[in-house]
Design a protein around this motif. Structure first.
Motif, PDB file in Angstrom:
ATOM      1  N   THR A   1      57.044  72.916  29.378  1.00 17.52           N
ATOM      2  CA  THR A   1      57.989  71.997  30.009  1.00 17.52           C
ATOM      3  C   THR A   1      57.486  71.655  31.406  1.00 17.52           C
ATOM      4  OG1 THR A   1      59.352  73.578  31.252  1.00 17.52           O
ATOM      5  CG2 THR A   1      59.899  73.282  28.920  1.00 17.52           C
ATOM      6  N   SER A   2      57.993  70.526  31.907  1.00 20.39           N
ATOM      7  CA  SER A   2      57.623  70.136  33.262  1.00 20.39           C
ATOM      8  C   SER A   2      58.718  69.265  33.855  1.00 20.39           C
ATOM      9  CB  SER A   2      56.311  69.352  33.237  1.00 20.39           C
ATOM     10  OG  SER A   2      56.061  68.759  34.507  1.00 20.39           O
ATOM     11  N   ASN A   3      58.949  69.414  35.134  1.00 16.72           N
ATOM     12  CA  ASN A   3      59.784  68.450  35.832  1.00 16.72           C
ATOM     13  C   ASN A   3      59.063  67.109  35.775  1.00 16.72           C
ATOM     14  OD1 ASN A   3      62.393  69.289  37.444  1.00 16.72           O
ATOM     15  ND2 ASN A   3      61.060  71.091  37.340  1.00 16.72           N
ATOM     16  N   PRO A   4      59.808  66.018  35.896  1.00 17.68           N
ATOM     17  CA  PRO A   4      59.197  64.696  35.714  1.00 17.68           C
ATOM     18  C   PRO A   4      58.319  64.294  36.890  1.00 17.68           C
ATOM     19  CG  PRO A   4      61.507  64.471  36.308  1.00 17.68           C
ATOM     20  CD  PRO A   4      61.262  65.940  36.143  1.00 17.68           C
ATOM     21  N   TYR A   5      57.367  63.410  36.606  1.00 19.55           N
ATOM     22  CA  TYR A   5      56.549  62.869  37.688  1.00 19.55           C
ATOM     23  C   TYR A   5      57.392  61.868  38.477  1.00 19.55           C
ATOM     24  CZ  TYR A   5      52.694  61.143  40.359  1.00 19.55           C
ATOM     25  OH  TYR A   5      51.893  60.813  41.417  1.00 19.55           O
ATOM     26  N   HIS A   6      57.950  60.904  37.745  1.00 20.31           N
ATOM     27  CA  HIS A   6      58.956  60.026  38.361  1.00 20.31           C
ATOM     28  C   HIS A   6      60.291  60.623  37.945  1.00 20.31           C
ATOM     29  CE1 HIS A   6      55.987  57.153  39.545  1.00 20.31           C
ATOM     30  NE2 HIS A   6      55.540  57.032  38.306  1.00 20.31           N
ATOM     31  N   GLY A   7      61.289  60.484  38.740  1.00 22.02           N
ATOM     32  CA  GLY A   7      62.575  61.080  38.369  1.00 22.02           C
ATOM     33  C   GLY A   7      62.803  62.345  39.151  1.00 22.02           C
ATOM     34  N   ARG A   8      63.964  62.951  38.945  1.00 21.46           N
ATOM     35  CA  ARG A   8      64.362  64.080  39.794  1.00 21.46           C
ATOM     36  C   ARG A   8      63.650  65.378  39.422  1.00 21.46           C
ATOM     37  NH1 ARG A   8      70.285  65.023  39.437  1.00 21.46           N
ATOM     38  NH2 ARG A   8      69.920  66.493  41.126  1.00 21.46           N
ATOM     39  N   ARG A   9      63.044  65.990  40.406  1.00 18.05           N
ATOM     40  CA  ARG A   9      62.461  67.330  40.217  1.00 18.05           C
ATOM     41  C   ARG A   9      63.504  68.310  40.741  1.00 18.05           C
ATOM     42  NH1 ARG A   9      56.662  65.600  42.779  1.00 18.05           N
ATOM     43  NH2 ARG A   9      56.316  63.857  41.340  1.00 18.05           N
ATOM     44  N   ILE A  10      64.150  68.995  39.852  1.00 17.86           N
ATOM     45  CA  ILE A  10      65.301  69.794  40.255  1.00 17.86           C
ATOM     46  C   ILE A  10      64.900  71.250  40.497  1.00 17.86           C
ATOM     47  CG2 ILE A  10      67.630  70.531  39.596  1.00 17.86           C
ATOM     48  CD1 ILE A  10      67.881  67.931  38.033  1.00 17.86           C
ATOM     49  N   ALA A  11      65.199  71.707  41.721  1.00 15.91           N
ATOM     50  CA  ALA A  11      64.878  73.089  42.099  1.00 15.91           C
ATOM     51  C   ALA A  11      65.580  74.052  41.155  1.00 15.91           C
ATOM     52  CB  ALA A  11      65.331  73.339  43.535  1.00 15.91           C
ATOM     53  N   GLY A  12      64.863  75.112  40.773  1.00 12.65           N
ATOM     54  CA  GLY A  12      65.460  76.120  39.910  1.00 12.65           C
ATOM     55  C   GLY A  12      65.423  75.746  38.429  1.00 12.65           C
ATOM     56  N   THR A  13      64.872  74.568  38.098  1.00  8.73           N
ATOM     57  CA  THR A  13      64.702  74.226  36.678  1.00  8.73           C
ATOM     58  C   THR A  13      63.210  74.020  36.413  1.00  8.73           C
ATOM     59  OG1 THR A  13      64.595  71.803  36.591  1.00  8.73           O
ATOM     60  CG2 THR A  13      66.776  72.789  36.951  1.00  8.73           C
ATOM     61  N   VAL A  14      62.855  74.067  35.132  1.00  4.70           N
ATOM     62  CA  VAL A  14      61.446  73.835  34.789  1.00  4.70           C
ATOM     63  C   VAL A  14      61.266  72.502  34.071  1.00  4.70           C
ATOM     64  CG1 VAL A  14      60.780  76.261  34.843  1.00  4.70           C
ATOM     65  CG2 VAL A  14      61.655  75.279  32.711  1.00  4.70           C
ATOM     66  N   GLY A  15      62.288  71.673  34.134  1.00  5.33           N
ATOM     67  CA  GLY A  15      62.159  70.297  33.652  1.00  5.33           C
ATOM     68  C   GLY A  15      62.340  70.124  32.157  1.00  5.33           C
ATOM     69  N   TYR A  16      61.734  69.054  31.650  1.00  7.13           N
ATOM     70  CA  TYR A  16      61.885  68.652  30.244  1.00  7.13           C
ATOM     71  C   TYR A  16      60.762  69.219  29.370  1.00  7.13           C
ATOM     72  CZ  TYR A  16      64.584  64.812  32.395  1.00  7.13           C
ATOM     73  OH  TYR A  16      65.467  64.060  33.120  1.00  7.13           O
ATOM     74  N   PRO A  17      61.041  69.378  28.069  1.00  9.97           N
ATOM     75  CA  PRO A  17      59.935  69.704  27.160  1.00  9.97           C
ATOM     76  C   PRO A  17      58.873  68.604  27.275  1.00  9.97           C
ATOM     77  CG  PRO A  17      62.054  69.870  26.037  1.00  9.97           C
ATOM     78  CD  PRO A  17      62.339  69.286  27.388  1.00  9.97           C
ATOM     79  N   LEU A  18      57.608  68.984  27.268  1.00 11.65           N
ATOM     80  CA  LEU A  18      56.538  67.986  27.351  1.00 11.65           C
ATOM     81  C   LEU A  18      56.520  67.158  26.059  1.00 11.65           C
ATOM     82  CD1 LEU A  18      53.785  70.263  28.893  1.00 11.65           C
ATOM     83  CD2 LEU A  18      54.724  68.196  29.960  1.00 11.65           C
ATOM     84  N   PRO A  19      56.009  65.938  26.121  1.00 14.00           N
ATOM     85  CA  PRO A  19      55.917  65.134  24.894  1.00 14.00           C
ATOM     86  C   PRO A  19      55.178  65.916  23.800  1.00 14.00           C
ATOM     87  CG  PRO A  19      55.316  63.827  26.814  1.00 14.00           C
ATOM     88  CD  PRO A  19      55.497  65.227  27.302  1.00 14.00           C
ATOM     89  N   GLY A  20      55.739  65.926  22.618  1.00 10.80           N
ATOM     90  CA  GLY A  20      55.120  66.637  21.498  1.00 10.80           C
ATOM     91  C   GLY A  20      55.505  68.101  21.410  1.00 10.80           C
ATOM     92  N   VAL A  21      56.203  68.603  22.432  1.00 13.94           N
ATOM     93  CA  VAL A  21      56.614  70.020  22.438  1.00 13.94           C
ATOM     94  C   VAL A  21      58.125  70.081  22.183  1.00 13.94           C
ATOM     95  CG1 VAL A  21      56.783  72.125  23.801  1.00 13.94           C
ATOM     96  CG2 VAL A  21      54.796  70.617  24.075  1.00 13.94           C
ATOM     97  N   GLU A  22      58.507  70.888  21.191  1.00 11.42           N
ATOM     98  CA  GLU A  22      59.939  71.049  20.920  1.00 11.42           C
ATOM     99  C   GLU A  22      60.415  72.376  21.490  1.00 11.42           C
ATOM    100  OE1 GLU A  22      60.983  70.171  16.557  1.00 11.42           O
ATOM    101  OE2 GLU A  22      58.808  70.306  16.606  1.00 11.42           O
TER     102      GLU A  22
END
Ligand code: ATP
Ligand code: MG
Length: 502
Positions: A308-329
């Protein structure tokens, strides 16, 4: 078609482009790096390497050591890097387990390690931090390896042993396609391109520095400033010539202690990535205040590369690890039953995708226990996915505290303590308690010069958390025990404070 990772990363590169700038050293082009790989590959073949054979390596970080990774892969071997801190007794475990045909170590360790290599019939060669040793000599005499050995996407390219934070390290088998797919995804997600220059100050025996940092640079034709170890002054000095830094959280907390870290100093940089351990929300905030950059936190592990990764564009939220990467469930399940949980609930994080490893080396039972038949890998990390799709890690399953029959997620308590003025960071562990099964011990590190007392913390928590979530004992330390990747060693804390309630 040959699926060798080497061809995918270096087959189409611009030979004249700069790949590596070493601090104080001269620049190395892609072409020169490839020539180095070919010479080293020739030496490995001459030393007896056949496709599928392991090449175990415990050497200092150097450009030649990095070329050795790619030479092994190109020759069809399996690269097996080992932490430079491992003692001969630990090396014995890894060599006996992996049975490499070649073992490359620092010349200063050759005498101590030769008998161990001999036990497993591995040929021993040497390479020091300056790039000298018997491997280099052999590479100058050998005929260069021109063609990459033919490999399928599922063939194993590397075995990386896990960090051993929760128990004995396990060898994760990573295929050519596991590594390539993740590198390409990250190039795209983090917008890497040839004008980028990465500051590479991570060790190259771990997935973060070896695969994430290196493969992303190679796959995008970018360059890197290669530093042997993390030194805040050197990083600051390099920033005007660089665009990206990848680091573990301690890089960022240490850099924040430098007066030189300012908006101007980071002006040329476009991206700061953090991972391998949780980044404190406070570090994220302070970094943004000081530099104007929001650190991008991502989550991965030896077995899966990045998930997972926080987004490049969009909100990088402290304390989270972001969204599943494309292709990763990602899915969250009940840790006991494996049943899927409703969205937002905390449970076991499972992942599936082309990034997920091929199994643990010679551990079929462990592989079967953690890799489900439908392809999902049981990460051992507990977390949840919030309504916006951001993944939150609340800690490792093994660190979950069960006190008086209630589950306490250490992160919840730690976040409350960390938020108090005068607290730098904290770690909560459960240790045996005669009445409650486990009692909570919270270890707290104060901000430099702060005097916050036990009573202040306990009082503040009374208003914030149910009583069963509050620590029964508080301990102040100067710093938390950490391993080389900046991971807090909770097993060390549990051991140290095991008699707190007895
Ligand atoms: P072992 O499996 O041997 O106990 P380890 O899990 O520490 O060791 P690694 O593969 O190096 O070995 O680390 C992966 C782990 O690091 C993840 O499972 C997770 O617990 C932690 N981790 C990585 N990135 C993050 C992050 N951004 N936030 C929180 N935890 C993270
Ligand atoms: Mg692990």
């Amino acid at each position: 078609m040959n699926r060798n990772l080497y061809d995918a990363l270096l087959g189409q590169c611009h030979q004249d482009s700069t790949l590596i700038k070493e601090n104080g050293g001269s620049a190395i082009t892609y072409g020169e790096f490839i020539a180095e790989i070919s010479r080293l590959g020739g030496a490995l073949i001459e030393a007896g390497l056949q496709p599928g054979d392991r090449v175990a390596v415990q050497v200092e970080k150097s450009v030649r050591a990095l070329a050795l990774y790619l030479a092994t892969v190109k020759a069809g071997g399996i690269f097996l890097p080992l932490n430079t801190a491992y003692t001969p007794a630990e090396i014995e475990y890894f060599l006996t387990d992996a049975e490499p045909v070649i073992f490359i170590c620092d010349p200063s360790k050759q005498a101590a390690l030769s008998p161990i290599a001999a036990q497993v019939n591995a040929k021993i060669l040497t390479l020091d931090g300056n790039g000298d040793g018997s491997l280099t000599e052999a590479s100058l005499k050998a005929s260069p390896l021109v063609e990459a050995s033919s490999r399928g996407g599922k063939d194993v390219a590397a075995i990386l042993y896990t960090s051993g934070t929760t128990g004995r390290s396990k060898g994760a088998m990573l295929s050519h396609n596991n590594l390539l797919s993740n590198a390409l995804t990250l190039v795209d997600y983090w917008r890497f391109s040839s004008p980028d220059t990465l500051i590479h100050a991570l060790p190259i025996f771990h997935t973060h520095g070896l695969f994430v940092a290196t493969n992303v640079v190679l796959a995008s034709g970018a360059s890197m400033i290669f530093q042997q170890r993390f030194d805040p002054a050197q990083i600051l000095q390099s920033m005007p010539d660089a665009t990206v830094l990848m680091g573990v959280p301690t890089f960022y907390t240490r850099l924040l202690q430098s007066d030189g870290l300012t908006r101007e100093a980071t002006q040329h940089m476009r991206l700061f990535v953090s991972g391998s351990a949780p980044l404190l929300a406070e570090t994220h905030r302070e970094w943004e205040e000081r530099t104007g950059h929001a650190i991008l936190e991502r989550y991965g592990m030896t077995e899966t590369n990045m998930n997972t990764s926080n987004p490049y564009h969009g909100r990088r939220i402290a304390g989270t690890v972001g969204y599943p990467l494309p292709g990763v469930e990602i899915r969250v399940t009940n840790p006991e039953t494996g049943a899927l949980l409703a969205s937002g609930e905390i449970g076991m994080i499972e992942v599936r995708g082309p990034n997920v490893f091929q199994g643990y080396w010679r551990m079929p039972e462990k592989t079967a226990a953690e890799l489900r038949t439908d392809g999902f890998f049981i990460t051992g990390d507990l977390g949840r996915v919030d309504q916006d799709g951001y993944v939150h890690i609340v800690g490792r399953g093994k660190d979950l505290i069960i006190t008086g029959g209630y589950n306490v997620y250490p992160k919840e308590l730690e976040s409350e303590i960390d938020a108090l003025d005068g607290v730098h960071e904290s770690a909560a562990v459960g240790v045996p308690h005669p009445d409650f099964g486990e009692g909570i011990v919270a270890v707290v590190v104060r901000e430099p010069g702060a005097s916050i007392a036990e009573s202040d913390i306990l009082e503040a928590l009374t208003q914030r958390l149910a009583s069963y979530k509050r620590p029964k004992k508080l301990i102040f330390l100067e710093e938390l025990p950490r391993n080389t990747m900046g991971k807090v060693q909770k097993n060390v804390l549990r051991e140290q404070y095991k008699d707190s309630f007895r």
